[in-house]
Design an enzyme around this catalytic site. Structure first.
Site, short mmCIF file in Angstrom:
data_model
loop_
_atom_site.label_atom_id
_atom_site.label_comp_id
_atom_site.label_asym_id
_atom_site.label_seq_id
_atom_site.Cartn_x
_atom_site.Cartn_y
_atom_site.Cartn_z
N ASP A 47 -11.48 4.67 9.38
CA ASP A 47 -11.02 4.23 7.99
C ASP A 47 -11.76 3.22 7.49
O ASP A 47 -11.94 1.95 6.76
CB ASP A 47 -9.67 3.87 7.96
N GLY A 85 1.12 -1.09 -0.23
CA GLY A 85 -0.03 -0.25 -0.09
C GLY A 85 0.97 1.09 -0.28
O GLY A 85 2.08 1.42 0.13
N LYS A 86 0.43 2.28 0.39
CA LYS A 86 0.84 3.00 -0.13
C LYS A 86 1.70 4.08 1.47
O LYS A 86 2.65 4.17 1.90
CB LYS A 86 -0.05 5.03 0.17
N GLU A 87 1.41 2.98 2.54
CA GLU A 87 1.52 3.46 4.06
C GLU A 87 1.89 2.31 4.57
O GLU A 87 2.77 2.00 5.03
CB GLU A 87 0.28 3.64 4.84
N SER A 88 2.03 1.03 3.86
CA SER A 88 2.35 0.03 4.91
C SER A 88 2.45 -1.38 3.64
O SER A 88 2.32 -0.92 2.86
CB SER A 88 1.73 -0.22 5.62
N VAL A 121 2.79 -5.29 3.91
CA VAL A 121 2.30 -6.85 4.15
C VAL A 121 3.07 -7.74 3.69
O VAL A 121 2.31 -7.69 2.72
CB VAL A 121 0.49 -7.03 4.58
N LYS A 152 3.15 -6.28 9.13
CA LYS A 152 2.42 -4.89 8.79
C LYS A 152 3.68 -4.38 9.29
O LYS A 152 4.46 -3.78 10.04
CB LYS A 152 1.68 -4.90 8.96
P1 ADP Z 1 -2.87 -0.44 4.26
O1 ADP Z 1 -2.88 0.61 5.01
O2 ADP Z 1 -1.86 -0.51 3.82
O3 ADP Z 1 -4.14 -0.14 4.16
P2 ADP Z 1 -4.16 -2.75 5.70
O4 ADP Z 1 -4.04 -2.96 7.19
O5 ADP Z 1 -4.87 -2.78 5.56
O6 ADP Z 1 -2.22 -1.33 5.27
O7 ADP Z 1 -3.56 -4.01 5.08
C1 ADP Z 1 -3.56 -3.99 3.29
C2 ADP Z 1 -3.99 -5.65 3.50
O8 ADP Z 1 -2.77 -6.57 3.22
C3 ADP Z 1 -5.43 -5.26 3.88
O9 ADP Z 1 -6.39 -5.39 2.62
C4 ADP Z 1 -4.98 -7.39 3.88
O10 ADP Z 1 -5.69 -8.00 2.51
C5 ADP Z 1 -3.82 -7.54 3.96
N1 ADP Z 1 -3.74 -7.89 5.28
C6 ADP Z 1 -3.62 -6.94 6.95
N2 ADP Z 1 -3.06 -7.93 7.35
C7 ADP Z 1 -4.15 -8.48 7.41
C8 ADP Z 1 -4.39 -9.82 8.18
N3 ADP Z 1 -3.71 -9.78 9.31
N4 ADP Z 1 -4.31 -10.71 7.64
C9 ADP Z 1 -4.66 -11.05 6.50
N5 ADP Z 1 -4.62 -9.10 5.32
C10 ADP Z 1 -4.11 -9.42 5.85
MN MN Z 2 -6.26 -1.24 4.48
#
Ligand code: ADP
Ligand code: MN
Length: 515
Positions: free
Chosen positions: A404, A261-264, A266, A288
């Protein structure tokens, strides 16, 4: 390198003792000037975090100030890690030297050669892109000195008692010295080439072995450079953190990237074995990594700047620390949610800007986002009531607004909805908390109304149902105006009395909807 200084460093602890022994001199700690109170609060926060981490995972959070990574807390508990950190430091210094040499050789010449492939730390490892140089073959160096004459096939030269065989010590020695040129340019052979140096076979062979193994090490790095996709996303410090987690046995393997993502970023990982009885590491984990490039975080200021929990700390933190705070926020918020029984990832450990949590999904496949899954109308309705219930519990029991919330941050797994991505979540009394809640309500209402759930409340009804407030405006504009007025009232109250109004939490508890 001074082995005494190196060995002494981890034992000497975080005092000034190691600084005198540090082979690279005192680390460059750029501290910002602040009052004693500031220092105290930050320390307190750090202590609290450490306590929490220790409780969560004591064996990997031993923190000691070390001289190896400037200004960073590093875990020096393991010898292997220590060696790796030393290697990293050495590689960096080494590369700097290589760059200087490259520059010296190339000078103003139009045709330049590059030592790029001999570097230990590669551009994707480092923060700066200025180091990137086009790859060029350096193995056929036109500037290389002529080789000395070799012994002819028959194995000797000369006549009579002047015969010298190919085994002659002097000839061999010279030949060995000349052969050193064939080592990769990264290999330091001193400036013996050109002098009448005679290298014994034994010494030469040892050198050759070492040169080859160095070359292989370099080749491995290049292979990684070309083939790794997952690792490209993180900087060396993050990689070290991840590596340490694997090294400590907490994670079994990091399999790959789930989302950028833009900020993270995973990652998925298989959990390792915990060495503490009370901590069970989930079989699959999500890691993350909050991005340490700051651009994207700037527009998130409003979430954290006004969050009184972090307010005091925000103003005087450097950007790196602010990013850590996002990770910290996510951890705290997830923990609150876990306590309230809201389906969400379970926190495993937080290390700086890296948050490890349980993986929602199975066999490396993350659970689909609500926006990507097609649910039966029955499941859709079930999901709606579940979310309504979660929003209420989040507000009332966790004292949080997601901020969010949308079909992008809800996963469908095991026949229910899981909330994720709560680093930006705030308390309802946050100066914009109610506005964020209203936005969440709008997203949820619209999604379920479009999804055909007839029972779905509209955003205003949902807002009241979640907050327990009774805003009566019947159109969106007036409704929002009332929300802002409430926020303003709260803010004024804080200004005048120094604490939050209690109306959000205790005044008229909202009804808890059950599925
Ligand atoms: P962002 O700020 O980039 O949106 P998210 O926490 O939403 O960060 O994580 C991005 C994506 O990673 C999520 O949309 C999901 O698909 C996947 N993801 C994040 N955390 C988990 C998790 N604990 N288990 C499975 N998938 C995850
Ligand atoms: Mn997200």
């Amino acid at each position: 390198m001074d082995p005494v200084g190196v060995a002494a460093a981890p034992d000497a602890g975080p005092g000034p003792a190691w600084q005198s022994k540090c082979p690279w001199g005192a680390p460059n700690t750029t501290s910002m000037s602040c009052s004693l109170a500031d220092v105290m609060s930050e320390q307190l926060a750090k202590e609290l975090q450490l306590e929490e981490e220790n409780a969560a995972f004591p064996e990997v959070v031993a923190v000691a100030e070390g001289p190896f990574i400037t200004g960073e807390n590093v875990d020096t508990s393991s010898d292997l890690m220590l060696a790796q950190m030393l290697q990293m430091e050495f590689d960096r210094e080494y590369d700097a030297q290589l760059r200087r040499e490259e520059k010296k050789i190339n000078g103003d010449s139009k045709v330049s050669i590059s030592f790029e492939n001999y570097r230990k730390v590669h551009p994707y490892d480092s923060d700066s892109s200025e180091d990137e140089v086009d790859w060029q073959d350096t193995r056929h160096d036109p500037y290389r000195a002529d080789k000395p004459t070799t012994t002819p096939r028959r194995g000797f030269i000369g006549k009579g008692k002047d015969i010298t065989t190919k085994h002659d010590e002097v000839v061999c020695g010279r030949k060995n010295t000349a052969r050193m040129e064939n080592f990769a340019p990264e290999f330091q052979v001193g400036d013996g080439i050109g002098m009448d140096l005679k290298l014994s076979n034994q010494v030469f062979n040892a050198l050759k072995q070492h040169a080859y193994s160095e070359e292989r090490r370099s080749a491995r790095l290049h292979e990684k450079k070309e083939h790794s996709t997952a690792e490209k996303a993180v900087d060396p410090k993050t990689r070290l953190l991840l590596y340490k987690m694997v090294n400590a046995g907490m994670l079994e393997t990091i399999t790959g990237c789930i989302s950028t993502g833009k900020e993270s970023v995973v990652f998925h990982a298989y959990g390792g074995k915990s060495t503490t009885e009370d901590k069970v590491i989930p079989p699959e984990c999500a890691i993350k990594v909050f991005k340490t490039t700051l651009n994207e975080f700037k527009n998130r200021d409003k979430y954290i700047k006004d969050d009184y929990r972090f307010k005091d700390r925000f103003s005087k933190l450097n950007p790196r620390k602010i990013i850590r705070m996002w990770a910290e926020k996510e951890m705290h918020n997830l923990t609150r949610m876990q306590t309230a029984g809201i389906p969400c990832p379970q926190v495993v450990i937080l290390k700086k800007h890296v948050l490890v949590m349980s993986f929602i999904g199975q066999d490396q496949v993350p659970a689909p986002k609500l926006k990507d899954v097609t649910l039966s109308s029955e499941d859709m309705k079930k999901a709606y009531y579940q979310i309504l219930n979660m929003m209420q519990r989040l507000y009332k029991e966790c004292n949080l607004v997601h901020a969010d919330l949308s079909e992008y941050n809800m996963l469908w797994h095991d026949g229910k909805v899981w909330l994720i991505d709560v680093s930006q979540s705030v308390e309802p009394t946050h100066p914009h908390g109610l506005e964020f809640l209203f936005r969440d309500c709008r997203n949820v209402s619209q999604f379920f109304q479009k999804g055909g759930v007839a029972e779905a409340l509209n955003e205003r009804e949902l807002f009241n149902a979640v907050s327990g407030l009774n805003i009566t405006a019947d159109n969106e504009v007036d409704f929002q105006a009332e929300i802002e007025a409430l926020e303003k009232m709260n803010e004024d109250h804080v200004q005048n009395h120094g604490k939050k109004l209690s109306m959000f939490s205790s005044d008229g508890d909202p009804p808890i909807y059950d599925e």
